[in-house]
Design an enzyme around this catalytic site. Structure first.
Site, PDB file in Angstrom:
ATOM      1  N   GLU A  49       0.831  -1.389  -0.222  1.00  0.00           N
ATOM      2  CA  GLU A  49       0.069   0.021   0.003  1.00  0.00           C
ATOM      3  C   GLU A  49       0.806   1.344  -0.090  1.00  0.00           C
ATOM      4  O   GLU A  49       1.619   1.560   0.956  1.00  0.00           O
ATOM      5  CB  GLU A  49      -0.849   0.071   1.135  1.00  0.00           C
ATOM      6  CG  GLU A  49      -2.338  -0.670   1.025  1.00  0.00           C
ATOM      7  CD  GLU A  49      -3.148  -0.349   2.193  1.00  0.00           C
ATOM      8  OE1 GLU A  49      -3.002   0.612   3.018  1.00  0.00           O
ATOM      9  OE2 GLU A  49      -4.049  -1.319   2.357  1.00  0.00           O
ATOM     10  N   ASP A  60      -6.246   9.505   8.990  1.00  0.00           N
ATOM     11  CA  ASP A  60      -4.960   9.098   9.627  1.00  0.00           C
ATOM     12  C   ASP A  60      -4.520   9.868  10.805  1.00  0.00           C
ATOM     13  O   ASP A  60      -4.821  10.884  11.325  1.00  0.00           O
ATOM     14  CB  ASP A  60      -3.880   9.359   8.517  1.00  0.00           C
ATOM     15  CG  ASP A  60      -3.924   8.623   7.277  1.00  0.00           C
ATOM     16  OD1 ASP A  60      -4.249   7.639   7.335  1.00  0.00           O
ATOM     17  OD2 ASP A  60      -4.092   9.504   5.978  1.00  0.00           O
TER      18      ASP A  60
END
Length: 272
Positions: A49, A60
């Site tokens: 990823e 995040d």
């Protein structure tokens, strides 16, 4: 058969989960990205990823936010990320690469231009964290037309309608967010997570990857008993952030990922 589909068929036959480490493109340096991708594969990653840096990565945690900030400060743009994937593909034609990020940079480039450039570069899947399946039908069609899997997220709070929409819109795999919160958060109730994933398997007909809160080999092994893939992000990003040179980063990546790769290879997945 696509690279992602082929990977999951291969690992289903092997009776184990995939290991998918996450790294932010352009961090810890511009020159480190492609060598790090190769290092992750050498250490045992089954797919990669690659984070597309964005200025407001709302899902995040601090580790990946800071990595995005550092990459953006170095001038990283979306086309640079695609160029790094293309460079990686010149010597690796088998490892799936999934881009993960946010919709804004893709919209700025144009979904059709992005999909065409990503397909040419050798991208296999795209996760746009802030694009819901209900709103992303057009984007999903454009990506699939160019051989790229649109990958959607499900969470503990996802209801039956969202699951049904992901089943109809998504491909490649489904990313199950194990925690209510941001990446890098502390700890999940893994028994509860795995029970939920087992239920999703029956509903979706797609591989399920589990991410968020996975930081070490013991947790990887636990999650690998019930997931098709295990994603490790913030913990690796933290390791790379502490490195002063590209060579240090490569060594740190290998040192960190090897035991995780061993964990998935020594753990039999239930129902495989």
């Amino acid at each position: 058969m696509s690279r992602l589909a082929g990977l999951f068929v291969q690992l289903r036959d092997a009776g184990r989960a995939a290991l998918i480490p996450f790294m932010t493109a352009g961090d810890p340096s511009l020159t480190a990205t492609v060598p790090l991708m190769h290092a992750l594969v050498a250490a045992g990653a089954d797919a990669i990823e690659l984070g597309m840096p964005f200025s407001d990565p709302m899902a995040d945690g601090p580790s990946i936010q800071r990595a995005s900030e550092r990459a953006l400060a170095r001038g990283v743009k979306l086309r640079m990320v695609l160029e790094w994937v293309r460079e990686f593909r010149t010597t690796n034609s088998h490892t799936p690469v999934i881009l993960m990020g946010y919709l804004n940079p893709v919209e700025a480039m144009g979904i059709t231009s992005f999909a065409e450039a990503a397909a040419t570069a050798g991208v296999d899947g795209v996760i746009l964290v802030d694009l819901t399946p209900e709103e992303g039908r057009g984007e999903a069609v454009v990506l699939r037309q160019r051989g790229i899997d649109p990958i959607f997220l499900l969470a503990p709070t996802s209801g039956p309608e969202r699951v049904a929409t992901v089943r109809s819109m998504g491909s490649g795999f489904v990313y199950y967010v194990s925690l209510r919160g941001i990446t890098g958060a502390a700890q999940a109730d893994w028994a509860e997570v795995l029970e939920r994933v087992q239920h999703l398997h029956r509903q979706l007909g797609l591989p399920v990857a589990i991410g968020f809160g996975i930081r070490d080999a013991a947790t990887v092994a636990r999650v690998a008993t019930g997931a098709d893939a295990v994603v490790v992000g913030s913990a690796l990003v933290d390791q790379l952030a502490a490195c002063a040179t590209d060579q240090e980063a490569i060594a740190a990546a290998i040192r960190f990922v090897e035991p995780l790769a061993q964990a998935v290879r020594s753990t039999e997945r239930r129902g495989a």
